[in-house]
Design a protein around this motif. Structure first.
Motif, PDB file in Angstrom:
ATOM      1  N   THR A 316       0.824  -1.207   0.000  1.00  0.00           N
ATOM      2  CA  THR A 316       0.000   0.000   0.000  1.00  0.00           C
ATOM      3  C   THR A 316       0.861   1.262   0.000  1.00  0.00           C
ATOM      4  O   THR A 316       0.556   2.222  -0.709  1.00  0.00           O
ATOM      5  CB  THR A 316      -0.942   0.007   1.226  1.00  0.00           C
ATOM      6  OG1 THR A 316      -1.464  -1.308   1.404  1.00  0.00           O
ATOM      7  CG2 THR A 316      -2.079   0.976   1.030  1.00  0.00           C
ATOM      8  N   HIS A 346      -8.443   0.853   2.339  1.00  0.00           N
ATOM      9  CA  HIS A 346      -7.511   1.714   1.607  1.00  0.00           C
ATOM     10  C   HIS A 346      -7.866   3.178   1.802  1.00  0.00           C
ATOM     11  O   HIS A 346      -7.005   4.030   1.955  1.00  0.00           O
ATOM     12  CB  HIS A 346      -7.528   1.380   0.116  1.00  0.00           C
ATOM     13  CG  HIS A 346      -6.698   0.186  -0.229  1.00  0.00           C
ATOM     14  ND1 HIS A 346      -5.472  -0.039   0.329  1.00  0.00           N
ATOM     15  CD2 HIS A 346      -6.909  -0.838  -1.078  1.00  0.00           C
ATOM     16  CE1 HIS A 346      -4.973  -1.166  -0.163  1.00  0.00           C
ATOM     17  NE2 HIS A 346      -5.827  -1.668  -1.020  1.00  0.00           N
ATOM     18  N   ASP A 409      -5.647  -2.910  -7.069  1.00  0.00           N
ATOM     19  CA  ASP A 409      -5.134  -3.786  -6.024  1.00  0.00           C
ATOM     20  C   ASP A 409      -5.700  -5.192  -6.189  1.00  0.00           C
ATOM     21  O   ASP A 409      -6.817  -5.364  -6.642  1.00  0.00           O
ATOM     22  CB  ASP A 409      -5.524  -3.240  -4.645  1.00  0.00           C
ATOM     23  CG  ASP A 409      -4.733  -3.921  -3.520  1.00  0.00           C
ATOM     24  OD1 ASP A 409      -3.774  -4.652  -3.830  1.00  0.00           O
ATOM     25  OD2 ASP A 409      -5.081  -3.729  -2.353  1.00  0.00           O
ATOM     26  N   GLU A 410      -4.923  -6.179  -5.780  1.00  0.00           N
ATOM     27  CA  GLU A 410      -5.374  -7.569  -5.789  1.00  0.00           C
ATOM     28  C   GLU A 410      -5.883  -7.963  -7.155  1.00  0.00           C
ATOM     29  O   GLU A 410      -7.005  -8.423  -7.325  1.00  0.00           O
ATOM     30  CB  GLU A 410      -6.458  -7.780  -4.730  1.00  0.00           C
ATOM     31  CG  GLU A 410      -6.035  -7.377  -3.344  1.00  0.00           C
ATOM     32  CD  GLU A 410      -4.835  -8.171  -2.818  1.00  0.00           C
ATOM     33  OE1 GLU A 410      -4.464  -9.176  -3.442  1.00  0.00           O
ATOM     34  OE2 GLU A 410      -4.265  -7.747  -1.800  1.00  0.00           O
TER      35      GLU A 410
HETATM   36 MG    MG Z   1      -2.868  -4.998   0.434  1.00  0.00          MG
END
Ligand code: MG
Ligand code: ADP
Length: 704
Positions: A316, A346, A409-410
């Motif tokens: 992050t 986040h 993300d991911e």
């Molecule tokens: Mg993460």
């Protein structure tokens, strides 16, 4: 997905196979529509619509020789019949054969006439996958027929192909259409697209014969090889499929590289201020990856970078530093996460970091509606520097003023499509945003090469200091009471625990129910402890409240579904219980385990399983007990389960091969690479036709 359809759709060339399927006898508009659903438009598509697998009805297996997990054909005599109503109506038929062993056939859906067919003494020919039953082997809902008198039970001559299909389109029907399409199969000269010169030093079988072998395995074909997927005919097609995939990703990458992006080469003051405000020093890995990103962002060509890093490696911050550079350059940044919960986390993190720098992130998720949504959209349209949200950010109606960097993300939860659609949000003329993709799924190298050939890869290969490895144990659910006791002890010592409920069916509702039941059970068993509950069916506000209460320490135990799989960060939690662990993938279990071991105290993870464990399940849980290293786990997972599961293609549709298998065919990859590069250099037209043949009208690589 049709933005640049003209450049991406198959070029019109005079191929015998490019005749619409409607031209085949018996294919009317309704059948054509069904075929279209599975990506078949042309006769050529049918030639390359290959069987998923084969069923072997060419021989009989005696009951004593049956193996769990394999499909087999058995001829037996009915020894007992039992109708039961334990949970739902069911019919059990016990067969016995000359090997003197018994096999149970189990039916949950049946009518009276069917039940009546199974009289003691009747002979039954059946076929199906053998499972481990209560009283030895069993087959649930086998295909079967009653064999009357001395009626012949001549086994079939060939393996039976099983094709990918869609609702309302049976195997027989699709095999019939394929048969008619194969009648039009041209000779090798016309069919072969890889020029002789490019495949000279490969030992590939001829294409035409290979196709015929796969669609209609001749009686003398090597059955074992076909079932294992290692027949030369399969290798021939796997090769071409991998080649098409390689060429497709390269084309995609080239098309993207042709665009321009805003070069971001400020002094990095904002990023420096962010680093200075952090309560920790960056790890060397974080610093190195940030530098790689910074070098990419300074260029006028779009960045396409994947950042891999184990759970908790601190991706992050790396993303936030990239965002700071883009914002300093006057561009907008979007950060997209696959679940609302993760996106909210986040948001909270970035808000804490950026508000101090005078930047307030805008929140945009599916559940933001009405006025709040209008306000968010207006802010995005007028150039808000930092936008955080879920895939809602990718939807129609969201317009950015000047999107310069898209962070996803991911990534394993998203497909290539979604990656592209976010990028297109920022397209202006031929300018596109830079792209940064974060993933905690460590992808073994071979897979990364094949799945992400369009991305550059950076690895955060170091955990922040002070982490203690998580001790992992696998415990039978029969000892559930002891595990609950452990939760009590951990909480008595001021620690916190997660209790994660998982189900085999991917139903959010059932999973939520299971969590509700576990919550009730724990609340009763642990009086005096306050226990929270979070699952996908709660409203965003309720979820957040449950998370906040746990984070703040007001609730000591959090019962959750796999919604907490990614991103949740509560350092005081040091015990993780996962129910039905045997049903989850290793990567997913590793993710869950990554929720603990974040603080200073020793953490443990308890994998509760339902006995009996299959040998495979045992081997998998063993891997988790042995190692905390995400890369090793991913490689083991790949070995044990295959790439589809590892990449989570079920959710994403990212890479789905028809014949190729990245593990089985790994040895082909270097050759694929060589031939691919030769084609790209000297036979551009052939390369295009190979991609068109395998990807066809599908938009997988389109829209770049
Ligand atoms: Mg993460
Ligand atoms: P992931 O890579 O799984 O997304 P996160 O970015 O969520 O990991 O980081 C996990 C935790 O580690 C967070 O609490 C974060 O603040 C902390 N962290 C990140 N980098 C460092 C560091 N260099 N030193 C100490 N803690 C760090």
């Amino acid at each position: 997905m049709s933005r640049t359809a003209t450049s991406a759709s198959p070029v019109a060339f005079a191929d015998a196979g490019l005749v619409p399927v409607g031209a085949l006898a018996g294919v009317g508009p309704s059948l054509a529509a069904k075929l279209e659903k599975i990506g078949i438009r042309h006769v050529q598509d049918l030639w390359f619509h290959l069987p998923l697998r084969y069923e072997d009805r060419t021989r009989l297996t005696t009951i004593a020789d049956l193996r769990v997990g394999e499909s087999a054909q058995v001829l037996g005599t009915v020894d007992a019949v039992e109708r039961g109503f334990r949970y739902r109506p069911q019919l059990r038929v016990v067969l016995v054969d000359e090997s003197n062993a018994t096999l149970t056939l189990r039916f949950f859906h049946f009518n009276r006439a069917q039940a009546g067919q199974f009289a003691v003494g009747a002979r039954v020919l059946c076929f199906g996958e053998v499972r481990h039953g209560q009283h030895g082997p069993e087959i649930v809902h086998p295909e079967y027929r009653i064999v009357h008198g001395d009626a012949s039970i001549a086994p079939e001559e060939r393996l039976t192909p099983v094709y990918p299909t869609t609702e309302g389109l049976g195997q027989k029907r699709i095999a019939g259409v394929d048969e008619r399409a194969l009648a039009r199969l041209p000779g090798d000269a016309e069919l072969e697209l890889i020029p002789m010169e490019a495949r000279a030093d490969t030992d590939l079988a001829p294409l035409r014969a290979s196709l015929l072998t796969l669609h209609r395995p001749p009686p003398d074909a090597d059955v074992a090889a076909l079932l294992a997927g290692t027949h030369p005919a399969q290798r021939r097609l796997a090769f071409e499929e991998l080649l098409a995939h390689h060429l497709g990703l390269k084309q995609l990458r080239e098309r993207v590289r042709r665009h321009r992006a805003l070069p971001m080469s400020g002094r990095g003051e904002l990023a420096d201020r962010l680093v200075a405000s952090l309560p920790f020093a960056l790890t060397n890995a974080q610093r190195r990856v940030s530098d790689e990103i910074r070098a990419d962002l300074a260029k006028a060509a779009p960045m396409l970078r994947l950042v891999q890093g184990d759970v908790g490696s601190g991706k992050t911050v790396v993303a936030a530093l990239a965002a700071a550079i883009a914002i300093e350059a006057g561009a907008q940044v979007a950060l997209v996460a696959p679940t609302e919960l993760l996106a909210e986390q986040h948001l909270a993190t970035l808000r804490a970091w950026f508000t101090a720098l005078g930047i307030e992130p805008v929140w945009l998720a599916g559940k933001v509606t009405g006025r709040a949504r209008e306000a968010a959209l207006a802010a995005v349209a007028s150039g808000a520097p930092l936008v955080v949200g879920t895939h809602a950010l990718m939807q129609e109606g969201v317009a950015f003023a000047n999107l310069g960097l898209a962070i996803v993300d991911e990534q394993h939860r998203f497909g290539v499509h979604q990656r592209l659609s976010l990028r297109d949000k920022g397209r202006e003329g031929d300018q596109v945003p830079h792209q940064l993709v974060l993933t905690a799924t460590p992808i073994p190298r071979t897979l990364a090469m094949a799945a992400y050939a369009d991305l550059d890869v950076s690895v955060v290969d170091e955990l922040p200091p002070g982490r203690t490895p998580v001790r992992t144990v696998a415990i039978s659910s029969a000892r559930r009471g002891e595990v609950i006791e452990r939760v009590r002890e951990a909480c008595a010592q001021g620690r916190q625990a997660y209790w994660v409920c998982t189900l085999i069916e991917e139903s959010e509702q059932l999973e939520a129910q299971a969590a509700q039941v576990a919550w009730q059970e724990l609340t009763t068993a642990l009086p005096g402890l306050s226990i929270g509950l979070v699952h996908g069916r709660l409203k965003a506000k309720e979820k957040q409240a449950a998370m906040d209460a746990f984070k703040g320490g007001d609730t000591r135990v959090l019962v959750a579904t796999t919604v907490i799989e990614v991103g949740v960060d509560v350092p005081n939690a040091s015990l993780m219980i996962v129910e039905n662990a045997e049903r989850l993938g290793l990567a997913q279990l590793h993710q869950l385990r990554g929720r603990v071991g974040r603080g200073a105290q020793a953490s443990s993870c308890v994998l509760l399983y339902q006995p009996p464990l299959s040998a495979m399940a045992r081997a998998r849980l063993e891997v988790l007990r042995e190692t905390n290293d995400g890369f090793r786990i991913a490689e083991k997972d790949l070995e044990l389960r295959g790439p589809g599961e590892v990449l989570g293609t079920r959710q994403t549709g990212a890479v789905e091969f028809r014949v190729a298998d990245l593990v089985r065919d790994a040895a082909l990859l270097p050759v694929v690479h060589d031939v691919g590069e030769r084609l790209r250099a000297h036979h551009a037209d052939a390369a295009r036709r190979i991609v068109a043949r395998w990807v066809g009208g599908s938009a997988r690589y389109a829209g770049a």
